[in-house]
Design a protein around this motif. Structure first.
Motif, short mmCIF file in Angstrom:
data_model
loop_
_atom_site.label_atom_id
_atom_site.label_comp_id
_atom_site.label_asym_id
_atom_site.label_seq_id
_atom_site.Cartn_x
_atom_site.Cartn_y
_atom_site.Cartn_z
N GLU A 115 -28.80 -85.67 -49.53
CA GLU A 115 -29.85 -85.83 -48.52
C GLU A 115 -29.40 -85.55 -47.09
O GLU A 115 -30.24 -85.51 -46.19
N ALA A 116 -28.10 -85.36 -46.87
CA ALA A 116 -27.61 -85.12 -45.51
C ALA A 116 -26.93 -83.75 -45.42
O ALA A 116 -26.27 -83.30 -46.37
N LEU A 117 -27.10 -83.10 -44.29
CA LEU A 117 -26.46 -81.82 -44.00
C LEU A 117 -26.08 -81.85 -42.53
O LEU A 117 -26.78 -82.45 -41.70
N VAL A 118 -24.95 -81.22 -42.21
CA VAL A 118 -24.46 -81.20 -40.83
C VAL A 118 -24.27 -79.76 -40.40
O VAL A 118 -23.80 -78.92 -41.18
N LEU A 119 -24.63 -79.47 -39.17
CA LEU A 119 -24.53 -78.12 -38.62
C LEU A 119 -23.73 -78.18 -37.33
O LEU A 119 -24.10 -78.90 -36.39
N GLY A 120 -22.59 -77.48 -37.31
CA GLY A 120 -21.72 -77.60 -36.15
C GLY A 120 -21.08 -76.28 -35.75
O GLY A 120 -21.42 -75.21 -36.26
N ILE A 121 -20.14 -76.38 -34.80
CA ILE A 121 -19.38 -75.24 -34.29
C ILE A 121 -17.92 -75.45 -34.65
O ILE A 121 -17.35 -76.53 -34.40
N LYS A 122 -17.30 -74.44 -35.24
CA LYS A 122 -15.86 -74.48 -35.51
C LYS A 122 -15.13 -74.09 -34.23
O LYS A 122 -15.26 -72.96 -33.75
N LYS A 123 -14.36 -75.03 -33.70
CA LYS A 123 -13.75 -74.79 -32.40
C LYS A 123 -12.33 -74.24 -32.49
O LYS A 123 -11.95 -73.36 -31.73
N SER A 124 -11.53 -74.74 -33.40
CA SER A 124 -10.14 -74.29 -33.52
C SER A 124 -10.02 -73.28 -34.65
O SER A 124 -10.37 -73.58 -35.80
N LEU A 125 -9.56 -72.09 -34.34
CA LEU A 125 -9.44 -71.03 -35.33
C LEU A 125 -7.97 -70.69 -35.55
O LEU A 125 -7.29 -70.18 -34.65
N PHE A 132 -20.56 -74.39 -40.38
CA PHE A 132 -20.22 -73.91 -39.05
C PHE A 132 -21.03 -72.65 -38.75
O PHE A 132 -20.99 -71.68 -39.51
N ALA A 133 -21.75 -72.70 -37.64
CA ALA A 133 -22.71 -71.64 -37.34
C ALA A 133 -22.09 -70.45 -36.62
O ALA A 133 -22.70 -69.37 -36.59
N ASN A 134 -20.91 -70.59 -36.05
CA ASN A 134 -20.31 -69.49 -35.28
C ASN A 134 -19.53 -68.56 -36.20
O ASN A 134 -18.34 -68.29 -36.00
N ILE A 135 -20.20 -68.04 -37.22
CA ILE A 135 -19.56 -67.22 -38.24
C ILE A 135 -19.01 -65.92 -37.67
O ILE A 135 -17.94 -65.44 -38.10
N GLU A 136 -19.69 -65.33 -36.70
CA GLU A 136 -19.19 -64.07 -36.15
C GLU A 136 -17.83 -64.26 -35.49
O GLU A 136 -16.95 -63.39 -35.59
N ARG A 137 -17.64 -65.38 -34.82
CA ARG A 137 -16.34 -65.65 -34.19
C ARG A 137 -15.26 -65.83 -35.26
O ARG A 137 -14.13 -65.37 -35.10
N ILE A 138 -15.61 -66.49 -36.37
CA ILE A 138 -14.64 -66.73 -37.44
C ILE A 138 -14.26 -65.42 -38.13
O ILE A 138 -13.07 -65.13 -38.34
N GLY A 171 -14.52 -62.43 -36.94
CA GLY A 171 -13.80 -61.60 -35.98
C GLY A 171 -12.34 -61.99 -35.89
O GLY A 171 -11.44 -61.13 -35.86
N TYR A 172 -12.08 -63.30 -35.85
CA TYR A 172 -10.70 -63.78 -35.83
C TYR A 172 -9.96 -63.32 -37.09
O TYR A 172 -8.82 -62.84 -37.03
N LEU A 173 -10.60 -63.45 -38.26
CA LEU A 173 -9.96 -63.06 -39.50
C LEU A 173 -9.64 -61.57 -39.54
O LEU A 173 -8.56 -61.16 -39.97
N ALA A 174 -10.57 -60.75 -39.10
CA ALA A 174 -10.34 -59.30 -39.10
C ALA A 174 -9.13 -58.95 -38.23
O ALA A 174 -8.30 -58.11 -38.61
N ARG A 175 -9.01 -59.60 -37.09
CA ARG A 175 -7.86 -59.33 -36.21
C ARG A 175 -6.56 -59.84 -36.84
O ARG A 175 -5.51 -59.19 -36.75
N HIS A 176 -6.63 -61.01 -37.49
CA HIS A 176 -5.44 -61.56 -38.13
C HIS A 176 -4.95 -60.64 -39.25
O HIS A 176 -3.74 -60.38 -39.39
N ILE A 177 -5.88 -60.16 -40.06
CA ILE A 177 -5.53 -59.24 -41.15
C ILE A 177 -4.90 -57.98 -40.59
O ILE A 177 -3.88 -57.49 -41.11
N ALA A 178 -5.47 -57.43 -39.53
CA ALA A 178 -4.94 -56.20 -38.93
C ALA A 178 -3.52 -56.40 -38.43
O ALA A 178 -2.67 -55.49 -38.55
N ARG A 179 -3.22 -57.58 -37.90
CA ARG A 179 -1.87 -57.83 -37.40
C ARG A 179 -0.83 -57.89 -38.51
O ARG A 179 0.35 -57.60 -38.29
#
Length: 359
Positions: free
Chosen positions: A69-79, A121-127, A129-137
């Motif tokens: 019955e409960a759902l939470v919607l937030g922002i992932k701050k630390s990547l 976590f709603a900021n999926i584009e930021r997540i 994007g971080y992963l794509a850069r990490h993989i490239a490195r």
């Protein structure tokens, strides 16, 4: 009602969605709110600080109800992508945490305290994007390891079950799409839920799904609100045909009277359920049970029968975790013997099955 909506309704019928205002302003946040239009929206300052969900011991009696019955919607701050080295090379930043299922041994509630409904976590584009850069490195993987012979493996579901998360939002679909275009990397997640909607995606061999399996008897007691073991077995060939790499995750291995006979039946059922194509790419992880004293106390408040097999002072010893918690595991010398007995069974009844690691 669509098939996806019906699947969602069985596990999730949120009456309240706790929302960080910044999350509601993002496209993914709006998608989640639109999927559950009947829910009351409650603004919160932080997805970690919701008094009626977190840290209230009276919630033990409403453990499963809160998950539905409960759902939470937030922002992932630390990547961060943390090195791992067992199941994956890296643990990817979470796109959610918590779960709608109620496995009695789950470690995630230890951090939240008494309740762990899904937080998206709603900021999926930021997540991504971080992963794509990490993989490239990382560049090409220099040498094989137990995670994978050629690809960097990123666990995308450390604190959740991605198959269930995919019922709530498109975060998992976005991650699978990201890794589909990464020749040097793979996504990986363990699941106890068969989400047929994932078969419509295009992973192109770059997502590894690890279906968790245990014998039917303990699964009925411990794997609450999950897909039945028979359904998980039936799904293996379908997910391979859809372009996923499919492994199995024998976790946690719980010891009880008759456990080896039950594992023998499960291994035979695994062989009967899978075709030669699936068997050729199948691998396994084997993880003996680790339990936690605080979770033991929580479980006594809502599911004490589970503790009859999870909490075994006659077989277990204590171990202080990195976070300072008191965990229990099978005694070191005895654990090795128990593990070897199961590995011997695998060699006899599933000789095609490569064990990636066991502990």
């Amino acid at each position: 009602m669509t098939d996806a909506a019906l699947e969602r309704e069985r596990l999730l019928a949120p009456s309240r969605i706790y929302v960080e205002p910044a999350a509601a302003e993002l496209p993914r946040g709006r998608q989640v709110l639109d999927r559950f239009p009947g829910a009351t929206v409650v603004e919160v300052d932080s997805h970690w600080r919701i008094p009626e969900l977190h840290g209230d011991e009276t919630n033990v009696r409403r453990w499963v109800r809160i998950k539905r019955e409960a759902l939470v919607l937030g922002i992932k701050k630390s990547l961060t992508a943390r090195p791992n080295g067992r199941s994956a090379d890296f643990i990817a930043p979470s796109t959610s945490n918590g779960c709608a299922m109620a496995c009695a041994y789950c470690y995630v509630p230890r951090r939240k305290g008494y309740s762990n409904p899904i937080t998206v976590f709603a900021n999926i584009e930021r997540i991504t994007g971080y992963l794509a850069r990490h993989i490239a490195r990382q560049g090409p993987k220099p040498e094989p390891n137990q995670c994978d012979p050629a690809a960097w493996v990123y666990d995308i579901g450390e604190n959740s079950d991605c198959s269930v998360d995919a019922l709530v939002s498109d975060n998992v679909a976005d991650l699978i799409d990201l890794f589909a275009g990464q020749p040097a990397a793979k996504a990986s997640f363990a699941t106890k839920y068969v989400n047929h909607g994932l078969l419509d995606l295009a992973p192109r061999g770059r997502t590894r799904i690890r279906f968790s399996l245990m014998p039917e008897q303990p699964a009925k007691l411990l794997d609450l609100r999950t897909s039945p073991i028979a359904d998980r077995l039936r799904a293996l060939d379908d997910f391979v045909a859809a372009g996923y790499e499919v492994h199995v995750n024998f976790s946690p291995v719980v010891v009880y009277d008759g456990w080896l006979a039950d594992w023998t039946r499960l291994l035979r059922d695994l062989g009967d359920a899978t075709n030669d194509v699936t068997k050729a790419q199948l691998a396994a992880e084997v993880i003996m049970l680790t339990h936690n004293r605080d979770l033991h106390e929580v479980n006594l408040g809502w599911h004490p029968k589970a503790e009859q097999v999870l909490w075994r002072p006659d077989l277990q010893e204590t171990k202080r975790s990195e976070g300072g918690g008191v965990n229990v595991r099978y005694r070191a010398g005895h654990k090795r013997a128990l593990l070897d007995e199961l590995l011997d069974l695998i060699a006899v009844h599933a000789p095609y099955l490569r064990v990636r690691y066991a502990f």
